[in-house]
Design an enzyme around this catalytic site. Sequence first.
Site, PDB file in Angstrom:
ATOM      1  N   GLN A 125       0.830  -1.213   0.000  1.00  0.00           N
ATOM      2  CA  GLN A 125       0.000   0.000   0.000  1.00  0.00           C
ATOM      3  C   GLN A 125       0.861   1.258   0.000  1.00  0.00           C
ATOM      4  OE1 GLN A 125      -2.073   0.694   3.696  1.00  0.00           O
ATOM      5  NE2 GLN A 125      -3.739   1.808   2.700  1.00  0.00           N
ATOM      6  N   TYR A 127       0.377   4.680   0.206  1.00  0.00           N
ATOM      7  CA  TYR A 127      -0.406   5.881   0.518  1.00  0.00           C
ATOM      8  C   TYR A 127       0.480   6.919   1.225  1.00  0.00           C
ATOM      9  CZ  TYR A 127      -5.264   4.152  -0.279  1.00  0.00           C
ATOM     10  OH  TYR A 127      -6.450   3.711  -0.815  1.00  0.00           O
ATOM     11  N   SER A 128       0.965   6.570   2.443  1.00  0.00           N
ATOM     12  CA  SER A 128       1.616   7.559   3.315  1.00  0.00           C
ATOM     13  C   SER A 128       2.944   8.046   2.750  1.00  0.00           C
ATOM     14  CB  SER A 128       1.891   6.949   4.691  1.00  0.00           C
ATOM     15  OG  SER A 128       0.720   6.411   5.225  1.00  0.00           O
ATOM     16  N   GLU A 244     -10.181  -1.332   4.869  1.00  0.00           N
ATOM     17  CA  GLU A 244      -8.997  -1.593   5.691  1.00  0.00           C
ATOM     18  C   GLU A 244      -9.348  -1.468   7.166  1.00  0.00           C
ATOM     19  OE1 GLU A 244      -5.710   1.063   4.872  1.00  0.00           O
ATOM     20  OE2 GLU A 244      -4.470   0.224   6.478  1.00  0.00           O
ATOM     21  N   ASN A 384      -6.074   6.850  15.531  1.00  0.00           N
ATOM     22  CA  ASN A 384      -7.368   6.847  16.215  1.00  0.00           C
ATOM     23  C   ASN A 384      -7.917   8.253  16.438  1.00  0.00           C
ATOM     24  OD1 ASN A 384      -7.117   4.138  16.135  1.00  0.00           O
ATOM     25  ND2 ASN A 384      -7.335   3.784  18.338  1.00  0.00           N
ATOM     26  N   GLU A 385      -7.008   9.239  16.576  1.00  0.00           N
ATOM     27  CA  GLU A 385      -7.496  10.627  16.714  1.00  0.00           C
ATOM     28  C   GLU A 385      -8.233  11.038  15.434  1.00  0.00           C
ATOM     29  OE1 GLU A 385      -4.364   9.668  17.395  1.00  0.00           O
ATOM     30  OE2 GLU A 385      -4.318   9.922  19.567  1.00  0.00           O
TER      31      GLU A 385
HETATM   32  C1  FAD Z   1       3.270  -0.195  11.646  1.00  0.00           C
HETATM   33  C2  FAD Z   1       2.735   0.744  10.613  1.00  0.00           C
HETATM   34  C3  FAD Z   1       2.438   0.257   9.351  1.00  0.00           C
HETATM   35  C4  FAD Z   1       1.981   1.123   8.362  1.00  0.00           C
HETATM   36  N1  FAD Z   1       1.756   0.629   7.094  1.00  0.00           N
HETATM   37  C5  FAD Z   1       1.434   1.478   6.096  1.00  0.00           C
HETATM   38  C6  FAD Z   1       1.334   1.002   4.744  1.00  0.00           C
HETATM   39  O1  FAD Z   1       1.526  -0.187   4.453  1.00  0.00           O
HETATM   40  N2  FAD Z   1       1.059   1.890   3.776  1.00  0.00           N
HETATM   41  C7  FAD Z   1       0.825   3.207   4.034  1.00  0.00           C
HETATM   42  O2  FAD Z   1       0.544   3.964   3.100  1.00  0.00           O
HETATM   43  N3  FAD Z   1       0.922   3.702   5.311  1.00  0.00           N
HETATM   44  C8  FAD Z   1       1.227   2.865   6.332  1.00  0.00           C
HETATM   45  N4  FAD Z   1       1.342   3.335   7.621  1.00  0.00           N
HETATM   46  C9  FAD Z   1       1.219   4.774   7.863  1.00  0.00           C
HETATM   47  C10 FAD Z   1       0.017   5.199   8.676  1.00  0.00           C
HETATM   48  O3  FAD Z   1      -1.151   5.181   7.914  1.00  0.00           O
HETATM   49  C11 FAD Z   1       0.336   6.616   9.220  1.00  0.00           C
HETATM   50  O4  FAD Z   1       1.407   6.465  10.143  1.00  0.00           O
HETATM   51  C12 FAD Z   1      -0.843   7.245   9.909  1.00  0.00           C
HETATM   52  O5  FAD Z   1      -1.830   7.590   8.972  1.00  0.00           O
HETATM   53  C13 FAD Z   1      -0.427   8.522  10.716  1.00  0.00           C
HETATM   54  O6  FAD Z   1       0.299   9.385   9.900  1.00  0.00           O
HETATM   55  P1  FAD Z   1       1.713   9.975  10.367  1.00  0.00           P
HETATM   56  O7  FAD Z   1       2.547   8.814  10.786  1.00  0.00           O
HETATM   57  O8  FAD Z   1       2.209  10.829   9.260  1.00  0.00           O
HETATM   58  O9  FAD Z   1       1.422  10.837  11.667  1.00  0.00           O
HETATM   59  P2  FAD Z   1       0.926  12.345  11.705  1.00  0.00           P
HETATM   60  O10 FAD Z   1      -0.136  12.531  10.677  1.00  0.00           O
HETATM   61  O11 FAD Z   1       2.112  13.231  11.630  1.00  0.00           O
HETATM   62  O12 FAD Z   1       0.273  12.412  13.124  1.00  0.00           O
HETATM   63  C14 FAD Z   1       1.054  12.577  14.321  1.00  0.00           C
HETATM   64  C15 FAD Z   1       0.094  12.645  15.503  1.00  0.00           C
HETATM   65  O13 FAD Z   1      -0.744  13.808  15.391  1.00  0.00           O
HETATM   66  C16 FAD Z   1      -2.134  13.419  15.438  1.00  0.00           C
HETATM   67  N5  FAD Z   1      -2.907  14.237  14.508  1.00  0.00           N
HETATM   68  C17 FAD Z   1      -2.563  14.601  13.254  1.00  0.00           C
HETATM   69  N6  FAD Z   1      -3.533  15.357  12.709  1.00  0.00           N
HETATM   70  C18 FAD Z   1      -4.531  15.460  13.623  1.00  0.00           C
HETATM   71  C19 FAD Z   1      -5.800  16.104  13.630  1.00  0.00           C
HETATM   72  N7  FAD Z   1      -6.271  16.763  12.580  1.00  0.00           N
HETATM   73  N8  FAD Z   1      -6.570  15.991  14.748  1.00  0.00           N
HETATM   74  C20 FAD Z   1      -6.122  15.304  15.847  1.00  0.00           C
HETATM   75  N9  FAD Z   1      -4.901  14.680  15.887  1.00  0.00           N
HETATM   76  C21 FAD Z   1      -4.128  14.750  14.786  1.00  0.00           C
HETATM   77  C22 FAD Z   1      -2.154  11.951  15.002  1.00  0.00           C
HETATM   78  O14 FAD Z   1      -3.267  11.269  15.514  1.00  0.00           O
HETATM   79  C23 FAD Z   1      -0.839  11.433  15.583  1.00  0.00           C
HETATM   80  O15 FAD Z   1      -1.014  11.095  16.936  1.00  0.00           O
HETATM   81  C24 FAD Z   1       1.776   2.493   8.643  1.00  0.00           C
HETATM   82  C25 FAD Z   1       2.050   2.973   9.940  1.00  0.00           C
HETATM   83  C26 FAD Z   1       2.530   2.119  10.909  1.00  0.00           C
HETATM   84  C27 FAD Z   1       2.833   2.667  12.273  1.00  0.00           C
END
Ligand code: FAD
Length: 398
Positions: A125, A127-128, A244, A384-385
């Site tokens: 995937q 995405y991120s 998902e 979860n947020e």
């Molecule tokens: C083990 C693991 C596997 C993963 N596998 C994949 C994968 O296969 N493919 C893929 O594409 N992605 C993958 N991900 C990525 C995952 O989807 C992202 O880590 C997730 O969406 C959070 O994004 P970020 O890490 O950029 O954190 P950020 O977006 O930077 O967030 C940091 C913190 O701020 C909080 N936050 C941010 N914005 C807000 C808001 N508007 N309101 C309240 N709180 C907020 C978040 O909840 C979090 O606690 C994986 C992540 C992990 C940990």
Amino acid sequence: MNLEFTAEENAFRDEVRSFIENNYPKHIQGKNMQDEMSREELTAWYKILGEKGWSVPAWPVEYGGTGWTPTERYIWSEENARVNAIMPLPFGVSMVGPVIYTFGNEEQKAKHLPGIRSGDVWWCQGYSEPGAGSDLASLKTTAVRDGDHYIINGQKTWTTLAQHADWGFFLCRTDPDAPKQQQGISFILVDMNTPGIEVRPIKLVDGGHEVNEVWLTDVRVPVENRVGEENKGWTYAKFLLAHERSGIAGVARSKRGVEQLKDIASKEMLDGKPLIEDMGFARKISQLEIDLAALEITELRTLAGEQAGKGPGPESSLLKVKGTEIQQRLTELTLEAVGNYGMPDFRSFPEDGSNDFPIGPDYAHGASSTYFNMRKTSIYGGSNEIQRNIITKMVLGL
Ligand SMILES: Cc1cc2nc3c(=O)[nH]c(=O)nc-3n(C[C@H](O)[C@H](O)[C@H](O)COP(=O)(O)OP(=O)(O)OC[C@H]3O[C@@H](n4cnc5c(N)ncnc54)[C@H](O)[C@@H]3O)c2cc1C
């Protein structure tokens, strides 16, 4: 919803239980998803189910689904959880597969669905990105048209198990000038062997290799690999995320986890009595069971809705939040129950053949590594947020 099983449903349970007992591969018995496993090990059960026609139960029958009722699918998950089975990987089965059969063209369906059903083709995937996780729509990876190809440039991150992937589904910006960020994104299927793709491991603190960075430099991808319309990828991306998230809830597995926890708590002693007889600890287990029962009913309602043709929508965020909170509480209580014996990291234990054995009871081994590993569940699939924000807007209408 009637939760008493009918005679037919009990017969179905007997059938799947005996199939699992007779066919679950011996060499992966006792392994957990947290264990470092080879591609062969991770897909061993998947391939057996592919041959049996049971690898994609939730798909429409015309694409290879089993046609099981929601209750039968639920029984299926319970029976697999009972043996802690390494299930078919979600990237193909519950993520890109449903996108392809819902929004893809006939060629895409014919090309990609058989490999997902059989377990022969591994998907990842994309995405991120480093600057686009919660705020996914701000992603920067570009796909620029060059005749009948896209040229893709950018970086994805946290790409789970991409080191094994044959194909990936990537969100790419195809219109940087769109009035809203969400309007300029396309959903593109990429052969991971295309020149210009580099998968770099992200080593975790326990030494595991579960996630990666994926770098894309001038990657040429045929335009025919785009799913649906150009710049409409956000719609397909959200559809995929709902699938998902509902899959992350893991109710059957948590139910088995609670049974194991009770077993551990009946063996561990506190002040001369089994831990399970301690009022404080027993209360924590009861609260967990109550929350799990409530989640179970919610999941069954969602499954019933799907059966009635209503795909998982924003309510899947509810399943994700509660399901992952329960998984984390379960690992916390397990660690609390086993105490110091849970501390060693199982990866540091000696190899087979050594006469130097890990200390403490078997059930304590890996309790701390599982506890730490499961911290990820409230982050991946959208934190979860963010799920709470979605529930607030889309479910509660606030
Ligand atoms: C083990 C693991 C596997 C993963 N596998 C994949 C994968 O296969 N493919 C893929 O594409 N992605 C993958 N991900 C990525 C995952 O989807 C992202 O880590 C997730 O969406 C959070 O994004 P970020 O890490 O950029 O954190 P950020 O977006 O930077 O967030 C940091 C913190 O701020 C909080 N936050 C941010 N914005 C807000 C808001 N508007 N309101 C309240 N709180 C907020 C978040 O909840 C979090 O606690 C994986 C992540 C992990 C940990």
